[in-house]
Design a protein around this motif. Sequence first.
Motif, mmCIF file in Angstrom:
data_model
loop_
_atom_site.group_PDB
_atom_site.id
_atom_site.type_symbol
_atom_site.label_atom_id
_atom_site.label_comp_id
_atom_site.label_asym_id
_atom_site.label_seq_id
_atom_site.Cartn_x
_atom_site.Cartn_y
_atom_site.Cartn_z
ATOM 1 N N ALA A 111 0.818 -1.330 -0.024
ATOM 2 C CA ALA A 111 0.084 0.099 0.028
ATOM 3 C C ALA A 111 0.829 1.121 0.086
ATOM 4 O O ALA A 111 0.419 2.359 -0.591
ATOM 5 C CB ALA A 111 -0.982 0.084 1.038
ATOM 6 N N GLY A 112 1.966 1.294 0.764
ATOM 7 C CA GLY A 112 3.025 2.441 0.732
ATOM 8 C C GLY A 112 3.803 2.387 -0.064
ATOM 9 O O GLY A 112 4.699 3.419 -0.059
ATOM 10 N N ALA A 113 4.269 1.441 -1.017
ATOM 11 C CA ALA A 113 5.193 1.427 -2.034
ATOM 12 C C ALA A 113 5.370 2.557 -2.503
ATOM 13 O O ALA A 113 6.790 2.989 -2.655
ATOM 14 C CB ALA A 113 5.318 0.124 -2.799
ATOM 15 N N LEU A 114 4.620 3.086 -3.384
ATOM 16 C CA LEU A 114 4.779 4.306 -4.118
ATOM 17 C C LEU A 114 4.905 5.594 -3.581
ATOM 18 O O LEU A 114 5.558 6.322 -3.974
ATOM 19 C CB LEU A 114 3.512 4.427 -5.282
ATOM 20 N N ALA A 115 4.657 5.479 -2.261
ATOM 21 C CA ALA A 115 4.768 6.589 -1.349
ATOM 22 C C ALA A 115 6.020 6.722 -0.717
ATOM 23 O O ALA A 115 6.535 7.537 0.089
ATOM 24 C CB ALA A 115 3.582 6.894 -0.500
ATOM 25 N N GLY A 116 6.803 5.400 -0.855
ATOM 26 C CA GLY A 116 8.254 5.311 -0.238
ATOM 27 C C GLY A 116 8.217 4.682 1.035
ATOM 28 O O GLY A 116 9.221 4.834 1.917
ATOM 29 N N PHE A 117 6.991 3.921 1.192
ATOM 30 C CA PHE A 117 6.912 3.362 2.815
ATOM 31 C C PHE A 117 6.713 1.655 2.399
ATOM 32 O O PHE A 117 5.829 1.306 1.645
ATOM 33 C CB PHE A 117 5.844 3.766 3.375
ATOM 34 N N ALA A 148 7.985 -3.397 5.738
ATOM 35 C CA ALA A 148 8.762 -3.626 6.592
ATOM 36 C C ALA A 148 8.669 -2.434 7.674
ATOM 37 O O ALA A 148 8.592 -2.600 8.975
ATOM 38 C CB ALA A 148 10.376 -3.730 6.178
ATOM 39 N N ALA A 149 8.658 -1.216 7.225
ATOM 40 C CA ALA A 149 8.379 0.028 8.050
ATOM 41 C C ALA A 149 7.261 0.109 8.657
ATOM 42 O O ALA A 149 7.116 0.613 9.886
ATOM 43 C CB ALA A 149 8.363 1.124 6.877
ATOM 44 N N TYR A 150 6.112 -0.282 7.962
ATOM 45 C CA TYR A 150 4.788 -0.637 8.472
ATOM 46 C C TYR A 150 4.986 -1.550 9.682
ATOM 47 O O TYR A 150 4.469 -1.339 11.008
ATOM 48 C CB TYR A 150 3.678 -0.733 7.680
ATOM 49 N N GLU A 151 5.252 -2.749 9.396
ATOM 50 C CA GLU A 151 5.553 -3.542 10.519
ATOM 51 C C GLU A 151 6.534 -3.099 11.715
ATOM 52 O O GLU A 151 6.101 -3.558 12.799
ATOM 53 C CB GLU A 151 6.224 -4.932 9.957
ATOM 54 N N ALA A 152 7.488 -2.567 11.739
ATOM 55 C CA ALA A 152 8.168 -1.901 12.322
ATOM 56 C C ALA A 152 7.632 -0.967 13.492
ATOM 57 O O ALA A 152 7.748 -0.706 14.601
ATOM 58 C CB ALA A 152 9.522 -1.264 11.995
ATOM 59 N N ALA A 153 6.731 -0.333 12.752
ATOM 60 C CA ALA A 153 5.741 0.628 13.525
ATOM 61 C C ALA A 153 4.416 -0.022 14.166
ATOM 62 O O ALA A 153 3.512 0.635 14.747
ATOM 63 C CB ALA A 153 5.192 1.697 12.215
#
Length: 76
Positions: A39-45, A48-53
Amino acid sequence: MKIGAPKEISDGESRVAMTPDSAGLLQKLGHECFVETGAGALAGFSDAAYEAAGVTVVKTGAALFKAVDVVAKVRP
């Protein structure tokens, strides 16, 4: 409450309705956060960044819609 953000499906849309940072703020208010894989790939997320959050990453949009109470999207 369970809040989820699916991948945007509009052509050229690179925004995402929930960032890892905004998910952290929602979690501080007692909510659970979910995003669809990529979901966040095109926005640069990254996922793994979501999982870390502390966000739960689900494989499909259908699974996301089934798991959450509220859906957050950029476009209808």
